[in-house]
Enzyme design. Structure first.
Site, PDB file in Angstrom:
ATOM      1  N   ASN A 189       0.819  -1.222   0.000  1.00  0.00           N
ATOM      2  CA  ASN A 189       0.000   0.000   0.000  1.00  0.00           C
ATOM      3  C   ASN A 189       0.851   1.268   0.000  1.00  0.00           C
ATOM      4  O   ASN A 189       0.329   2.365   0.132  1.00  0.00           O
ATOM      5  CB  ASN A 189      -0.963  -0.007   1.199  1.00  0.00           C
ATOM      6  CG  ASN A 189      -0.225  -0.096   2.522  1.00  0.00           C
ATOM      7  OD1 ASN A 189       0.981  -0.344   2.553  1.00  0.00           O
ATOM      8  ND2 ASN A 189      -0.930   0.117   3.613  1.00  0.00           N
ATOM      9  N   LEU A 249       3.790   7.062  -3.679  1.00  0.00           N
ATOM     10  CA  LEU A 249       4.227   8.454  -3.729  1.00  0.00           C
ATOM     11  C   LEU A 249       3.284   9.139  -4.714  1.00  0.00           C
ATOM     12  O   LEU A 249       3.074   8.614  -5.810  1.00  0.00           O
ATOM     13  CB  LEU A 249       5.674   8.482  -4.204  1.00  0.00           C
ATOM     14  CG  LEU A 249       6.451   9.792  -4.120  1.00  0.00           C
ATOM     15  CD1 LEU A 249       7.947   9.492  -4.108  1.00  0.00           C
ATOM     16  CD2 LEU A 249       6.127  10.739  -5.244  1.00  0.00           C
ATOM     17  N   HIS A 297       4.334   7.920   1.197  1.00  0.00           N
ATOM     18  CA  HIS A 297       3.784   6.984   2.187  1.00  0.00           C
ATOM     19  C   HIS A 297       4.650   5.720   2.208  1.00  0.00           C
ATOM     20  O   HIS A 297       4.640   4.936   1.261  1.00  0.00           O
ATOM     21  CB  HIS A 297       2.336   6.619   1.776  1.00  0.00           C
ATOM     22  CG  HIS A 297       1.677   5.627   2.689  1.00  0.00           C
ATOM     23  ND1 HIS A 297       0.706   4.764   2.260  1.00  0.00           N
ATOM     24  CD2 HIS A 297       1.850   5.362   4.000  1.00  0.00           C
ATOM     25  CE1 HIS A 297       0.297   4.006   3.271  1.00  0.00           C
ATOM     26  NE2 HIS A 297       0.986   4.351   4.339  1.00  0.00           N
ATOM     27  N   PRO A 350      -3.770   9.530   4.093  1.00  0.00           N
ATOM     28  CA  PRO A 350      -3.777   9.146   2.681  1.00  0.00           C
ATOM     29  C   PRO A 350      -4.994   8.281   2.361  1.00  0.00           C
ATOM     30  O   PRO A 350      -5.402   7.452   3.170  1.00  0.00           O
ATOM     31  CB  PRO A 350      -2.486   8.329   2.541  1.00  0.00           C
ATOM     32  CG  PRO A 350      -2.203   7.802   3.900  1.00  0.00           C
ATOM     33  CD  PRO A 350      -2.794   8.774   4.883  1.00  0.00           C
ATOM     34  N   MET A 394      -4.962   4.178  -3.344  1.00  0.00           N
ATOM     35  CA  MET A 394      -4.298   4.589  -4.576  1.00  0.00           C
ATOM     36  C   MET A 394      -5.281   5.245  -5.553  1.00  0.00           C
ATOM     37  O   MET A 394      -6.279   4.650  -5.919  1.00  0.00           O
ATOM     38  CB  MET A 394      -3.690   3.339  -5.222  1.00  0.00           C
ATOM     39  CG  MET A 394      -2.905   3.618  -6.476  1.00  0.00           C
ATOM     40  SD  MET A 394      -2.460   2.055  -7.264  1.00  0.00           S
ATOM     41  CE  MET A 394      -4.082   1.461  -7.732  1.00  0.00           C
ATOM     42  N   HIS A 399      -5.988   6.889  10.139  1.00  0.00           N
ATOM     43  CA  HIS A 399      -4.730   6.968   9.387  1.00  0.00           C
ATOM     44  C   HIS A 399      -4.907   6.708   7.907  1.00  0.00           C
ATOM     45  O   HIS A 399      -3.956   6.824   7.140  1.00  0.00           O
ATOM     46  CB  HIS A 399      -3.707   5.992   9.952  1.00  0.00           C
ATOM     47  CG  HIS A 399      -3.823   4.601   9.410  1.00  0.00           C
ATOM     48  ND1 HIS A 399      -4.985   3.871   9.467  1.00  0.00           N
ATOM     49  CD2 HIS A 399      -2.925   3.810   8.776  1.00  0.00           C
ATOM     50  CE1 HIS A 399      -4.784   2.688   8.909  1.00  0.00           C
ATOM     51  NE2 HIS A 399      -3.557   2.622   8.489  1.00  0.00           N
ATOM     52  N   GLY A 400      -6.084   6.328   7.474  1.00  0.00           N
ATOM     53  CA  GLY A 400      -6.231   6.027   6.056  1.00  0.00           C
ATOM     54  C   GLY A 400      -7.605   5.515   5.760  1.00  0.00           C
ATOM     55  O   GLY A 400      -8.550   5.737   6.532  1.00  0.00           O
ATOM     56  N   ALA A 401      -7.698   4.791   4.673  1.00  0.00           N
ATOM     57  CA  ALA A 401      -9.015   4.343   4.241  1.00  0.00           C
ATOM     58  C   ALA A 401      -9.404   3.020   4.917  1.00  0.00           C
ATOM     59  O   ALA A 401     -10.529   2.836   5.342  1.00  0.00           O
ATOM     60  CB  ALA A 401      -9.030   4.181   2.731  1.00  0.00           C
TER      61      ALA A 401
END
Lengths: 473, 149
Positions: free
Chosen positions: A199, A202, A232, A370, A373, A396-398
């Site tokens: 995962n 950049l 990341h 983040p 993608m 922290h993310g999805a």
């Protein structure tokens, strides 16, 4: 499982059985539905059973099933009676995100976007089994493990300003690399300055929406259409090996009897083994800081080469997503030092905390979340309320909802690449299979995650960014 | 869960759904065979083992206080050899497991090749985990492992 609704975004698992404290889950109704489908709630309960846990076992809005602790799990432990657990940090120690601002706008780079991404792809080693460009000696590696991003800056990668715009100033002072196994060092040597895969990514991004202009400007985000760069990645094989080694050491020394899940293995934080893990973990954190510092430096070089200048590419911030730290928090009205585990969670200190950079201190720290993608990412700001609500932590993310295997069955890398291109997003990747695995449909809706964080008040919206170019390892 | 069909050991391994990482079950008529197939399941997440030339043999020795730890360390060996030595495993051969006073020991030969540009590496297994790990020995052996990716 009994789940008590506290409000629209807060759910409690009351204390029962072996639980020493209740568990709190921050989720919208929609997010809660996905959380209920896997072992997240049971894992939050298991964490609540660990010795010395304070107040609550928390699950952040992007919570999902991990091993031992849930991903999105936050727990604080008393320094006398409490424990430290490699499973509460995760295998990828200091997996984190660094965000750079630029003075460029979308129109400034649109003609050269493809070239920009291709050059970054050339400069930044990525993918599996790809070594970094630097041949490291073991003694230099030891120095990096002690000094973190400071080593990188001393050796020409970036500026001193980057350091004070990094969590911990890019160096955890408690690091002691002498406890790392030879295997951890061997895995670390070839991988310094590499993005990795999975995962990790950049992205060249543009600011799509600003929710809070005052704070955005403090962070260095001036207007919609501005170009940012997000990096990341984490501590690579070195961090993975530290976790693997200490899980075994703790099993052999302490034993697994009575553990609801073997991945919850832990050691008393004040025991020699607990201290050795903590100091080794700090060393791995430093490796990851150095790693992101080097990558950021190469990105600036590419911008300077392709667009003529990298002036204005100040770092917004660099945050850890997988870490244990000793922090001061208010518990039962009293300030107290505790060991906070954040596994797939971001620190979200609000105004006034001495740990955050002076320029941000009146406002709160930047929280970088983040997306998956090719989808939106967010910049939030830490809050005062988070101290009370989540030991100053947020998402922290999805968060994945579909297995890699299922993603591979459903998607093809070429198809994902074409879809991204149709949306105007360039892609560079070492593996199209990896691209399919990371398809955004395999993840939770990051928009819903950050909306929940905002509503709960543990991290408030500042800006939304979308990718123009994605590099995936 | 595993179907009780007689043919299940004919599959060396299968992948199961796991939201964040990768989960597999490996089968064998003996513990040793199941361990060897578990190794194949791990490497198949990173490269195609059948395409790796068998040019280099490495003897692997690991010890575990119980079978779970033995498996954890055996599979972790693959990741270490890949990342630190650039070694790609094609097949774990001659797996032997001994029970001693303080647990188990394992000896095996890792047959494979050094990483070069002819090989496509498409995935990265970060670590082996104990999460949902099962080692069940009936008339056939079932191993279940979740790996962190």
């Amino acid at each position: 499982m009994e789940l008590k609704k506290i409000n629209d975004y807060t759910w409690e698992i009351p204390k029962q059985g072996e639980m020493r404290v209740p568990a709190i889950i921050y989720a919208s109704e929609r997010l809660l539905e996905t959380v209920k489908k896997d072992q997240t709630l049971q894992q939050a309960k298991n964490v609540a059973c660990l010795p010395g846990i304070q107040k609550y076992s928390y699950v952040m809005p992007d919570g999902h099933q991990g091993y031992g602790f849930p991903i999105g799990g936050v727990a604080a432990f008393d320094l006398e009676e409490g424990i430290i657990s490699p499973g509460g940090v995760g295998y990828d120690i200091n997996c984190g995100v660094r965000l750079l601002r630029t003075d460029y706008r979308e129109k400034d780079i649109s003609a050269k976007r493809k070239e920009l991404l291709a050059e970054i792809f050339k400069e930044v080693p990525a993918g599996v089994g790809k070594g970094g460009i630097t041949k490291l000696s073991r003694s230099v590696l030891m120095e990096i493990l002690v000094k973190g991003a400071e080593w990188a800056v001393e050796n020409g990668y970036g500026t001193k300003e980057d350091l004070w715009l990094t969590e911990e100033n890019g160096r955890m002072k408690d690091a002691d690399p002498s406890y790392l196994s030879s295997r951890a060092l061997e895995r670390g040597i070839p991988q310094l300055g590499t993005l990795g895969s999975g995962n990790h990514f950049l992205e060249i991004q543009k600011v799509e929406k600003i929710y809070n202009l005052e704070i955005a400007k403090v962070f260095g985000i001036d207007e919609e259409g501005q170009i940012l760069v997000m990096i990341h990645c984490g501590s690579r094989g070195l961090g993975h090996q530290v976790a693997t080694d200490f899980i075994e050491l703790m099993e052999n020394k302490i034993g697994i009897k009575g553990l609801p899940d073997r991945e919850l293995i832990n050691a008393p934080i004040k025991s020699p083994l607990g201290q050795q893990y903590y100091k080794s973990m700090c060393a791995a954190v430093n490796y990851a800081f150095a790693n992101r510092q080097m990558i950021a430096h190469w990105v600036r070089d590419v911008f300077a080469k392709v667009l003529g200048s990298s002036a204005g590419m100040r770092q917004i911030y660099d945050v850890c997503h997988n870490v244990a730290k000793i922090e001061k928090h208010k518990i039962d009205g009293k300030e107290k030092l505790v060991c906070i585990h954040r596994k797939g969670a971001t620190r979200s200190f609000g105004p006034g905390r001495p740990e955050i950079p002076e320029i941000y201190r009146p406002y709160g720290q930047p929280v970088i979340i983040p997306g998956s993608m090719g989808t939106a990412s967010y910049i939030l700001v830490g809050t005062k309320e988070a101290e009370e609500l989540s030991f100053s932590s947020t998402a922290h993310g999805a968060g994945r909802v579909m297995s890699r295997h299922e993603a591979l069955r459903r998607f093809r890398g070429e198809q994902i690449r074409d879809q991204l291109l149709a949306k105007g997003i360039e892609l560079q990747s070492t593996s199209l299979k990896g691209v399919a695995e990371e398809a955004s449909a395999a993840y939770k809706d990051v928009d819903e995650v950050v909306r929940t964080s905002h509503e709960v008040g543990i991290g408030r919206l500042v800006a939304k960014v979308v990718p123009l170019g994605v590099m995936k390892g | 869960m595993l179907s009780k069909g007689k043919s299940s050991w004919r599959n060396k391994f299968i992948y199961l759904d796991h939201p964040a990482d990768a989960k597999f079950q490996a089968f064998g008529r003996t513990l040793e065979e199941a361990f060897a197939h578990a190794a194949l399941a791990v490497v198949s997440l990173m490269w195609e083992p059948e395409k790796v030339k068998k040019r280099q043999r490495r003897t692997v020795l690991v010890q575990g206080k119980d079978l779970e730890q033995l498996l954890f360390k055996f599979l972790s060996e693959i990741l270490y050899l890949f990342e630190a030595k650039g070694f790609l495993l094609a097949e774990a051969e001659d797996v032997k497991i001994f029970k001693g006073e303080n647990g188990y020991s394992l000896q095996a030969v890792f047959n494979g090749d050094n990483l070069n540009n002819n090989y496509v590496i498409f995935g990265e297994v970060k670590a082996i985990t104990y999460h949902d790990m099962i080692i069940r020995q009936n008339e056939e052996v079932l191993i279940q492992v979740v790996v962190d990716m």
